[in-house]
Motif scaffolding. Structure first.
Motif, PDB file in Angstrom:
ATOM      1  N   THR A 172      36.603  25.927  74.409  1.00  0.00           N
ATOM      2  CA  THR A 172      37.226  24.609  74.869  1.00  0.00           C
ATOM      3  C   THR A 172      38.258  24.656  75.959  1.00  0.00           C
ATOM      4  O   THR A 172      38.431  23.844  76.352  1.00  0.00           O
ATOM      5  CB  THR A 172      38.117  23.999  73.418  1.00  0.00           C
ATOM      6  OG1 THR A 172      38.973  24.925  73.141  1.00  0.00           O
ATOM      7  CG2 THR A 172      37.031  23.573  72.419  1.00  0.00           C
ATOM      8  N   LYS A 173      38.568  26.117  76.212  1.00  0.00           N
ATOM      9  CA  LYS A 173      39.708  26.372  77.168  1.00  0.00           C
ATOM     10  C   LYS A 173      40.909  25.808  76.689  1.00  0.00           C
ATOM     11  O   LYS A 173      41.818  25.703  77.346  1.00  0.00           O
ATOM     12  CB  LYS A 173      39.184  25.972  78.749  1.00  0.00           C
ATOM     13  CG  LYS A 173      37.805  26.496  79.058  1.00  0.00           C
ATOM     14  CD  LYS A 173      37.554  25.971  80.435  1.00  0.00           C
ATOM     15  CE  LYS A 173      36.186  26.550  80.748  1.00  0.00           C
ATOM     16  NZ  LYS A 173      35.843  26.028  82.117  1.00  0.00           N
ATOM     17  N   ASP A 174      41.150  25.443  75.435  1.00  0.00           N
ATOM     18  CA  ASP A 174      42.377  25.073  74.894  1.00  0.00           C
ATOM     19  C   ASP A 174      42.906  26.420  74.208  1.00  0.00           C
ATOM     20  O   ASP A 174      42.585  26.922  73.511  1.00  0.00           O
ATOM     21  CB  ASP A 174      42.182  23.831  73.884  1.00  0.00           C
ATOM     22  CG  ASP A 174      41.712  22.696  74.408  1.00  0.00           C
ATOM     23  OD1 ASP A 174      42.061  22.316  75.616  1.00  0.00           O
ATOM     24  OD2 ASP A 174      41.040  21.963  74.003  1.00  0.00           O
ATOM     25  N   SER A 175      44.144  26.351  74.173  1.00  0.00           N
ATOM     26  CA  SER A 175      45.036  27.227  73.509  1.00  0.00           C
ATOM     27  C   SER A 175      45.143  26.917  72.027  1.00  0.00           C
ATOM     28  O   SER A 175      45.183  25.543  71.783  1.00  0.00           O
ATOM     29  CB  SER A 175      46.405  27.687  74.059  1.00  0.00           C
ATOM     30  OG  SER A 175      46.423  28.071  75.527  1.00  0.00           O
ATOM     31  N   VAL A 176      45.457  27.800  71.280  1.00  0.00           N
ATOM     32  CA  VAL A 176      45.535  27.408  69.744  1.00  0.00           C
ATOM     33  C   VAL A 176      46.766  28.071  69.214  1.00  0.00           C
ATOM     34  O   VAL A 176      47.119  29.271  69.554  1.00  0.00           O
ATOM     35  CB  VAL A 176      44.186  27.843  68.792  1.00  0.00           C
ATOM     36  CG1 VAL A 176      44.482  27.743  67.411  1.00  0.00           C
ATOM     37  CG2 VAL A 176      42.984  27.135  69.279  1.00  0.00           C
ATOM     38  N   ILE A 178      38.361  31.487  66.034  1.00  0.00           N
ATOM     39  CA  ILE A 178      39.387  31.054  66.510  1.00  0.00           C
ATOM     40  C   ILE A 178      39.227  31.307  68.007  1.00  0.00           C
ATOM     41  O   ILE A 178      39.146  30.612  69.003  1.00  0.00           O
ATOM     42  CB  ILE A 178      40.833  31.212  66.125  1.00  0.00           C
ATOM     43  CG1 ILE A 178      40.511  30.399  64.846  1.00  0.00           C
ATOM     44  CG2 ILE A 178      41.670  30.717  67.131  1.00  0.00           C
ATOM     45  CD1 ILE A 178      42.058  30.677  63.865  1.00  0.00           C
ATOM     46  N   VAL A 179      38.854  32.519  68.346  1.00  0.00           N
ATOM     47  CA  VAL A 179      38.611  33.079  69.723  1.00  0.00           C
ATOM     48  C   VAL A 179      37.473  32.604  70.421  1.00  0.00           C
ATOM     49  O   VAL A 179      37.552  32.226  71.483  1.00  0.00           O
ATOM     50  CB  VAL A 179      38.567  34.699  69.655  1.00  0.00           C
ATOM     51  CG1 VAL A 179      37.188  35.302  69.053  1.00  0.00           C
ATOM     52  CG2 VAL A 179      38.904  35.397  70.953  1.00  0.00           C
ATOM     53  N   GLY A 180      36.614  32.140  69.759  1.00  0.00           N
ATOM     54  CA  GLY A 180      35.364  31.577  70.306  1.00  0.00           C
ATOM     55  C   GLY A 180      35.866  30.022  70.522  1.00  0.00           C
ATOM     56  O   GLY A 180      35.306  29.494  71.824  1.00  0.00           O
ATOM     57  N   TYR A 181      36.480  29.510  69.724  1.00  0.00           N
ATOM     58  CA  TYR A 181      37.097  28.155  69.898  1.00  0.00           C
ATOM     59  C   TYR A 181      37.898  27.987  71.139  1.00  0.00           C
ATOM     60  O   TYR A 181      37.711  27.192  72.080  1.00  0.00           O
ATOM     61  CB  TYR A 181      37.829  27.531  68.752  1.00  0.00           C
ATOM     62  CG  TYR A 181      38.316  26.114  68.958  1.00  0.00           C
ATOM     63  CD1 TYR A 181      37.475  25.089  68.797  1.00  0.00           C
ATOM     64  CD2 TYR A 181      39.598  26.279  69.376  1.00  0.00           C
ATOM     65  CE1 TYR A 181      38.169  23.837  69.008  1.00  0.00           C
ATOM     66  CE2 TYR A 181      40.184  24.899  69.806  1.00  0.00           C
ATOM     67  CZ  TYR A 181      39.228  23.804  69.464  1.00  0.00           C
ATOM     68  OH  TYR A 181      40.028  22.465  69.753  1.00  0.00           O
ATOM     69  N   VAL A 182      38.741  28.742  71.610  1.00  0.00           N
ATOM     70  CA  VAL A 182      39.375  28.825  72.673  1.00  0.00           C
ATOM     71  C   VAL A 182      38.691  29.252  73.771  1.00  0.00           C
ATOM     72  O   VAL A 182      38.793  28.490  74.747  1.00  0.00           O
ATOM     73  CB  VAL A 182      40.845  30.163  72.460  1.00  0.00           C
ATOM     74  CG1 VAL A 182      41.462  30.055  73.744  1.00  0.00           C
ATOM     75  CG2 VAL A 182      41.499  29.628  71.275  1.00  0.00           C
ATOM     76  N   PHE A 183      37.831  30.007  73.664  1.00  0.00           N
ATOM     77  CA  PHE A 183      36.884  30.246  74.958  1.00  0.00           C
ATOM     78  C   PHE A 183      35.963  29.315  75.187  1.00  0.00           C
ATOM     79  O   PHE A 183      35.904  28.640  76.385  1.00  0.00           O
ATOM     80  CB  PHE A 183      35.925  31.552  74.571  1.00  0.00           C
ATOM     81  CG  PHE A 183      35.142  31.830  75.763  1.00  0.00           C
ATOM     82  CD1 PHE A 183      35.671  32.543  76.729  1.00  0.00           C
ATOM     83  CD2 PHE A 183      33.851  31.593  75.866  1.00  0.00           C
ATOM     84  CE1 PHE A 183      35.008  33.191  77.896  1.00  0.00           C
ATOM     85  CE2 PHE A 183      33.202  31.960  77.062  1.00  0.00           C
ATOM     86  CZ  PHE A 183      33.577  32.888  78.244  1.00  0.00           C
TER      87      PHE A 183
END
Length: 166
Positions: A81-85, A74-79
């Protein structure tokens, strides 16, 4: 969250940061306040290491240093996409890295995470909170984003902190 106490606490942490000349202590102040205000159990601050293409923790309550490829979790996804989760059931999120729970012995139930930027608006890391008893919400995310700005400033000033203490 009691909004008046929350923002008064934010002001108090800001004053403490100004008086504090230790890099790690500043991050711990922020982490402790985030946990206290949101009711989360843990806080992690990941920064991006370009050379290894990894996100690694400069602060992770309850666990040692964590290294995650910048395209994983999830941390990689946020990084990426620059989207918060806000994920209140991590088992339903295909990006969740259960291996970290296996390694640490900790059971992650829910996560909230947002990008951290420096003063040049460059993405430098991710701020993450874990396990709030009733789950995370938009108020938590708004508050987390405010703190991400503090953290970005502290990380950016880290070379000055570290030079002064060496």
């Amino acid at each position: 969250m009691n909004e008046n106490n929350t923002f008064q606490g934010l002001i108090n942490v800001g004053h403490s940061l100004l008086k504090n000349d230790q890099f790690e202590d500043g991050l711990s102040l922020i982490s402790d306040h985030l946990i206290d205000v949101t009711g989360a159990e843990r806080c992690s601050i990941f920064i991006y290491e370009k050379k290894s293409a990894e996100l690694w923790t400069i602060l992770a309550t309850g666990i040692g240093k964590i290294h995650v490829p910048s395209d994983k979790g999830i941390v990689g996804y946020v990084f990426r996409t620059k989207d918060s989760v806000i994920e209140n059931n991590v088992t339903k999120n295909s990006y969740f890295l259960s291996d970290i729970d296996k390694y640490s012995g900790y059971k992650t139930l829910n996560i909230i995470a947002c990008p951290i930027y420096n003063s040049e608006k460059e993405l430098i890391g991710v701020l993450e909170l874990l396990n709030k008893s009733n789950g995370f919400d938009e108020d938590d995310l708004n508050f987390l984003n405010i703190y991400a700005n503090y953290i970005g400033s502290i990380i950016e000033l880290a070379p000055f902190y570290l030079r002064e203490t060496n």
